[in-house]
Design an enzyme around this catalytic site. Structure first.
Site, PDB file in Angstrom:
ATOM      1  N   TYR A  18     103.784 -85.658 -28.890  1.00  0.00           N
ATOM      2  CA  TYR A  18     102.420 -85.153 -28.667  1.00  0.00           C
ATOM      3  C   TYR A  18     101.393 -86.273 -28.551  1.00  0.00           C
ATOM      4  O   TYR A  18     100.205 -86.022 -28.671  1.00  0.00           O
ATOM      5  CB  TYR A  18     101.965 -84.261 -29.834  1.00  0.00           C
ATOM      6  CG  TYR A  18     102.989 -83.294 -30.366  1.00  0.00           C
ATOM      7  CD1 TYR A  18     103.394 -82.199 -29.609  1.00  0.00           C
ATOM      8  CD2 TYR A  18     103.534 -83.460 -31.636  1.00  0.00           C
ATOM      9  CE1 TYR A  18     104.320 -81.300 -30.116  1.00  0.00           C
ATOM     10  CE2 TYR A  18     104.460 -82.562 -32.144  1.00  0.00           C
ATOM     11  CZ  TYR A  18     104.849 -81.483 -31.375  1.00  0.00           C
ATOM     12  OH  TYR A  18     105.764 -80.600 -31.871  1.00  0.00           O
TER      13      TYR A  18
ATOM     14  N   CYS B 117     116.212 -96.859 -28.340  1.00  0.00           N
ATOM     15  CA  CYS B 117     116.188 -97.391 -26.971  1.00  0.00           C
ATOM     16  C   CYS B 117     115.409 -96.488 -26.029  1.00  0.00           C
ATOM     17  O   CYS B 117     115.987 -95.855 -25.142  1.00  0.00           O
ATOM     18  CB  CYS B 117     117.619 -97.576 -26.486  1.00  0.00           C
ATOM     19  SG  CYS B 117     118.519 -98.626 -27.601  1.00  0.00           S
TER      20      CYS B 117
ATOM     21  N   PRO C 178     100.249 -70.621 -43.688  1.00  0.00           N
ATOM     22  CA  PRO C 178      99.925 -72.037 -43.501  1.00  0.00           C
ATOM     23  C   PRO C 178     101.141 -72.943 -43.672  1.00  0.00           C
ATOM     24  O   PRO C 178     102.006 -72.686 -44.515  1.00  0.00           O
ATOM     25  CB  PRO C 178      98.893 -72.314 -44.607  1.00  0.00           C
ATOM     26  CG  PRO C 178      99.168 -71.295 -45.657  1.00  0.00           C
ATOM     27  CD  PRO C 178      99.800 -70.096 -44.985  1.00  0.00           C
TER      28      PRO C 178
HETATM   29  N1  LLP Z   1     102.941 -69.245 -38.063  1.00  0.00           N
HETATM   30  C1  LLP Z   1     103.466 -69.333 -36.828  1.00  0.00           C
HETATM   31  C2  LLP Z   1     103.883 -68.121 -36.127  1.00  0.00           C
HETATM   32  C3  LLP Z   1     103.610 -70.595 -36.222  1.00  0.00           C
HETATM   33  O1  LLP Z   1     104.120 -70.684 -34.998  1.00  0.00           O
HETATM   34  C4  LLP Z   1     103.212 -71.770 -36.927  1.00  0.00           C
HETATM   35  C5  LLP Z   1     103.369 -73.095 -36.335  1.00  0.00           C
HETATM   36  C6  LLP Z   1     102.683 -71.596 -38.229  1.00  0.00           C
HETATM   37  C7  LLP Z   1     102.556 -70.335 -38.758  1.00  0.00           C
HETATM   38  C8  LLP Z   1     102.237 -72.768 -39.057  1.00  0.00           C
HETATM   39  O2  LLP Z   1     101.125 -73.371 -38.498  1.00  0.00           O
HETATM   40  P1  LLP Z   1     100.361 -74.574 -39.266  1.00  0.00           P
HETATM   41  O3  LLP Z   1      99.721 -74.009 -40.511  1.00  0.00           O
HETATM   42  O4  LLP Z   1     101.380 -75.587 -39.608  1.00  0.00           O
HETATM   43  O5  LLP Z   1      99.360 -75.048 -38.298  1.00  0.00           O
HETATM   44  N2  LLP Z   1     105.425 -79.559 -34.354  1.00  0.00           N
HETATM   45  C9  LLP Z   1     103.994 -79.440 -34.114  1.00  0.00           C
HETATM   46  C10 LLP Z   1     103.429 -78.182 -34.740  1.00  0.00           C
HETATM   47  C11 LLP Z   1     104.082 -76.903 -34.254  1.00  0.00           C
HETATM   48  C12 LLP Z   1     103.497 -75.680 -34.894  1.00  0.00           C
HETATM   49  C13 LLP Z   1     104.269 -74.469 -34.520  1.00  0.00           C
HETATM   50  N3  LLP Z   1     103.866 -73.269 -35.168  1.00  0.00           N
HETATM   51  C14 LLP Z   1     103.295 -80.692 -34.629  1.00  0.00           C
HETATM   52  O6  LLP Z   1     103.972 -81.584 -35.117  1.00  0.00           O
HETATM   53  O7  LLP Z   1     102.081 -80.826 -34.526  1.00  0.00           O
END
Ligand code: LLP
Length: 425
Positions: free
Chosen positions: A327, A353, A285
């Site tokens: 996004y 800008c 997570p």
């Molecule tokens: N494991 C893997 C292989 C991942 O690619 C990711 C996130 C995570 C774990 C963690 O996921 P989470 O628990 O945070 O949902 N920049 C984007 C989010 C990109 C997520 C990429 N991978 C945003 O700001 O929404």
């Protein structure tokens, strides 16, 4: 004293008309450290982690914090001290684990494009596992491990082809994505891995996307992964751990994701029913551990009324808070000291800008130049994605712990942003 916690943010509350985090007035931090300023609540992070720990209590599990969400060393230190390992995606992130006092043996290395030198670095440090995403990567990892006279522990990331019902840019488990090995090729890829002398198959993993707010995609993905475990083990390849990827979504705009302990109750019931309850589990997570623990404080520079739109120009921008531009993401915006009186609909924008440099659209605010605002849910994927665009130094970061606050990252100066550049001749 009256206190009203912000919905979905139990450690952020208005007290006597002033926004506070834990026991600290946010306006005092803005005054001391300037703006834009990221501020994080330690209690909020530990409470989010505790929900996973409760849900998984009594199981063999390693929680690996996905540090891409927020990789400040002090935050990594908090999670390392709470027993977490780390999910990393680069050699740089591995260096952060070491700098924060984390244990490399609790590290899993994800990502579609690991370089040979990153593989060497990770093998030498004895990480727990490489989450491999393609057959080509398996072959290279095998070569690198053999050259170091060792075996690389490998988990295969499978793509369960499940729709996580989230933004397309952060959906990763569908067929058209660059991630993972397709479900139908998983068995042959496991067989190839098992045949390579420089590799040791230890696990299977999946990650279907981020900001998931419903249980059903997780349950569907678990079914697909367990089908594969059965298939691969029937072919004589033992799988000692199952890694279910990233964590839950968070509340940005009234979303109501299930609490982590509820989700894991449902997932573990399925795991038990299918006879896999004794397996070593891993989860990765990120957002849910830090997202709602953080705010970005920003000062209102100018109000600019217009015929079609009113603009509230603040000192934070898309380089500090890239999610709206990237996004079309929503972040709630709250004044530190709300004013009484008539509010106005305005777009909250930064000084960069680009027309894409907006932080909030059509927000009902009653503010004046000089006021300080808090952009909420800014603990995840904000500072870690911040840039120096427009030669803007990245913001400072502060951690709040009860009544105390700690500066955990200095504000970057202009000179910091061009350090390492060279004039000609
Ligand atoms: N494991 C893997 C292989 C991942 O690619 C990711 C996130 C995570 C774990 C963690 O996921 P989470 O628990 O945070 O949902 N920049 C984007 C989010 C990109 C997520 C990429 N991978 C945003 O700001 O929404």
């Amino acid at each position: 004293m009256t206190a009203t916690a912000l919905p979905g943010h139990p450690h952020i509350a208005y007290r006597d008309g002033e926004l506070c985090m834990e026991g600290v007035r946010l306006s005092a931090l803005a005054k001391t450290h300037g703006t834009p300023l990221f501020v994080y609540s330690k209690a909020s992070m530990l409470a989010a982690l505790a929900a996973y720990q409760r849900g998984l209590a009594g199981r063999k599990v390693q929680i690996c914090y996905a540090m891409k969400a927020n990789s400040n060393l002090a935050i990594l230190q908090i999670f390392a001290q709470a027993g977490c390992g780390f999910d990393i995606v680069s050699g740089g992130e591995l260096a952060r684990v070491l700098a924060a006092g984390g244990d490399p043996r609790k590290v899993i290395f994800s990502g579609v494009g690991k370089t040979r030198s990153e593989m060497q670095q990770a093998l030498k440090l004895g990480i727990a596992c490489f989450n491999v995403e393609s057959q080509a990567e398996l072959e290279v990892l095998n070569e690198v491990a053999l050259a170091l006279n060792t075996q690389a522990p490998v988990s295969l990331r499978v793509n369960p082809n499940v729709d996580p019902q989230t933004h397309p840019y952060i959906s990763t488990g569908l067929k058209g994505n660059k991630f993972g090995v397709a479900h139908e090729h998983a068995l042959e890829t496991f067989q190839r891995a098992a045949a390579l002398p420089g590799l040791r198959v230890v696990g299977i993993d999946c990650h279907i996307g981020s900001q998931i707010t419903q249980e059903s995609p997780y349950l569907d993905a678990m079914d697909r992964v367990l089908d594969l475990v059965a298939q691969v083990e029937a072919a004589g390849i033992a799988i000692s751990h199952i890694d279910f990827g990233g964590g839950l979504g968070i509340n940005y705009k009234g979303e109501t994701p299930p609490p982590a302990d509820h989700l894991w109750f449902a997932l573990l019931s399925k795991l038990d029913a299918r006879g896999f309850g004794e397996r070593q589990l891993m989860i990765e997570p990120g957002r849910s551990l830090v997202g709602n623990a953080g705010v970005c404080l920003t000062e209102v520079l100018y109000l600019k009324p217009g015929e079609q739109k009113n603009f509230c120009i603040i000192d934070a921008a898309m380089n500090d808070l890239p999610r709206p531009a990237m996004y079309q993401a929503f972040h709630d915006i709250a004044p530190l000291k709300p004013r009484s009186g008539q509010s106005t609909l305005m777009d909250v924008v930064g000084p960069v800008c680009e027309s894409g440099d907006w932080i909030g659209r059509d927000r009902d605010l009653h503010v004046q130049a000089g006021d300080t605002l808090a952009v909420l849910s800014a603990g995840a994927y904000c500072m870690s994605m911040a840039s120096n665009y427009n030669t803007r130094g990245r913001a400072a970061e502060v951690l709040v712990d009860g009544e105390k606050s700690h500066l955990i990252r200095e504000r970057e100066s202009a000179a910091d942003t061009f350090q390492g550049e060279h004039l000609l001749g």
